[in-house]
Design an enzyme around this catalytic site. Structure first.
Site, PDB file in Angstrom:
ATOM      1  N   GLU A  19       0.839  -1.206   0.000  1.00 28.68           N
ATOM      2  CA  GLU A  19       0.000   0.000   0.000  1.00 28.68           C
ATOM      3  C   GLU A  19       0.869   1.250   0.000  1.00 28.68           C
ATOM      4  OE1 GLU A  19      -2.686   1.642  -0.051  1.00 28.68           O
ATOM      5  OE2 GLU A  19      -4.402   0.311   0.236  1.00 28.68           O
ATOM      6  N   ARG A 102      -7.638   1.914  12.860  1.00 28.46           N
ATOM      7  CA  ARG A 102      -6.251   2.245  12.555  1.00 28.46           C
ATOM      8  C   ARG A 102      -6.196   3.258  11.432  1.00 28.46           C
ATOM      9  NH1 ARG A 102      -4.713   0.197   7.643  1.00 28.46           N
ATOM     10  NH2 ARG A 102      -5.502  -1.831   6.946  1.00 28.46           N
ATOM     11  N   ASN A 104      -5.062   4.615   7.839  1.00 25.91           N
ATOM     12  CA  ASN A 104      -4.936   3.927   6.555  1.00 25.91           C
ATOM     13  C   ASN A 104      -4.191   4.843   5.600  1.00 25.91           C
ATOM     14  OD1 ASN A 104      -5.408   1.555   5.065  1.00 25.91           O
ATOM     15  ND2 ASN A 104      -7.158   2.491   4.041  1.00 25.91           N
ATOM     16  N   GLU A 122     -12.697  -3.905  11.147  1.00 26.24           N
ATOM     17  CA  GLU A 122     -13.696  -4.892  10.717  1.00 26.24           C
ATOM     18  C   GLU A 122     -14.444  -4.423   9.477  1.00 26.24           C
ATOM     19  OE1 GLU A 122     -16.041  -5.947  14.134  1.00 26.24           O
ATOM     20  OE2 GLU A 122     -14.401  -7.168  14.932  1.00 26.24           O
ATOM     21  N   ASN A 149      -9.438   6.169   2.135  1.00 26.74           N
ATOM     22  CA  ASN A 149      -8.518   5.860   1.050  1.00 26.74           C
ATOM     23  C   ASN A 149      -8.422   7.029   0.085  1.00 26.74           C
ATOM     24  OD1 ASN A 149      -7.089   3.318   0.914  1.00 26.74           O
ATOM     25  ND2 ASN A 149      -9.096   2.359   1.239  1.00 26.74           N
ATOM     26  N   ASP A 200      -9.845   2.022  -4.276  1.00 21.59           N
ATOM     27  CA  ASP A 200      -8.912   2.041  -3.144  1.00 21.59           C
ATOM     28  C   ASP A 200      -8.022   3.285  -3.267  1.00 21.59           C
ATOM     29  OD1 ASP A 200      -7.082   1.453  -1.105  1.00 21.59           O
ATOM     30  OD2 ASP A 200      -7.050  -0.676  -1.519  1.00 21.59           O
TER      31      ASP A 200
HETATM   32 ZN    ZN Z   1      -5.779   1.803   0.427  1.00 18.37          ZN
END
Ligand code: ZN
Length: 294
Positions: A19, A102, A104, A122, A149, A200
């Site tokens: 990532e 968390r 990202n 989750e 994202n 994403d």
């Molecule tokens: Zn991502």
């Protein structure tokens, strides 16, 4: 015109969750992370060399830092990292009491703020937010986010792009470079029923077109955010395509990160390059990676 571009693998890294790529044109290095293995990767294309620094679980993004080294995000922390000795120092923390969340994906904006959002691990509750770090202070910009994202800025610095993955949409905001303020959220790309996978990470090119990775969709698509229409796409031999970033001497190579996590044994045996770092010569010039002013 052929809309399809073929990618090539440059590093069979077998990352669990590759990532967060960014390109440091001062050093000609592609930075990227493996979130689940807790690794920051330094890929030097001229040497075909990849080195890693282990910083602990949930390192989710890495960006170049003005005064040298890099800045990273850990589970709750915006941190600096000295790649030479592997030392990470926390600058500011978010959602510290929320053990199920968390940080990202993260990116620097054109003014040098370090933006990153959070997610529910989750992937169910809209308990996350979007933040930016300016110098040593963190500001909350959005709440009600499920999986933060995307992130990108238009070439004229007036628009910010953002993705909350389960919405299957790319949002745009009016962006004030002076304050970091965003307003007037609207949808510029909708994956709808036709696009494979979920949106994403993303990158922006010099023409202002946006390149969006398809988690679960074997591709990266180039979109015109003014019309919401797809223009070109890059195919990959792996389903879990996570993010992309322009790099190389002329900023015309798109680096693409991928993941193994979430695939079963049978899928992994059919997609053995999952977790690899891929590249495509796009014929388009990207915008340079912004540097964190820290
Ligand atoms: Zn991502």
């Amino acid at each position: 015109m052929d809309m399809r571009m073929q990618s090539e693998i440059v590093l069979n890294a077998q990352a669990e969750l590759g990532e967060g790529p960014s390109w440091d044109d001062r050093n000609m290095v592609l930075y990227w992370v493996d979130i689940l293995r807790g690794l920051v990767h330094f890929y030097e294309p001229l040497e075909s060399r990849d080195t890693t620094v282990s910083v602990g679980k949930y390192v989710s993004s890495v960006v170049p830092k003005r005064s040298g080294g890099v800045a990273i995000t850990l589970q709750h922390g915006f941190c600096t990292l000295n790649p030479k000795n592997g030392k990470a120092s926390t600058v500011a923390e978010v959602e510290k009491h929320m053990a199920g969340n968390r940080l990202n994906d993260g990116k620097s904006d054109p003014a040098g703020r370090f933006w990153a959002g959070t997610m529910d691990m989750e992937e169910k509750n809209a308990s996350g937010g979007l933040y930016f770090l300016e110098r040593n202070k963190v500001h909350r910009v959005l709440e009600g986010v499920t999986i933060s994202n995307g992130l990108g800025w238009s070439p004229d610095d007036r628009t910010m792009y953002y993705i909350d993955t389960p919405t299957r949409k790319v949002s745009a905001f009016d962006y004030d470079m002076k304050s970091g303020g965003v307003k007037n959220r609207r949808t510029v790309v909708d994956f709808g029923p036709d696009q494979p996978g979920n949106p994403d990470g993303m990158a922006v090119d010099a023409e202002g077109m946006i390149w969006v990775a398809h988690w679960g969709g074997y591709r990266v698509t180039r979109w015109n955010p003014a019309t919401g229409r797809p223009l070109n796409f890059v195919t990959l031999p792996v389903a879990h395509v996570t993010s992309c970033c322009f790099g190389g001497k002329n900023l015309d190579e798109l680096y693409i990160t991928t993941a193994r996590t979430g695939l079963n044994q049978e899928e992994l045996s059919r997609q053995p390059l999952s977790g690899g770092l891929f590249k495509v010569r796009t014929g388009f010039r990207g915008l340079p990676t912004n540097v964190f002013d820290g």
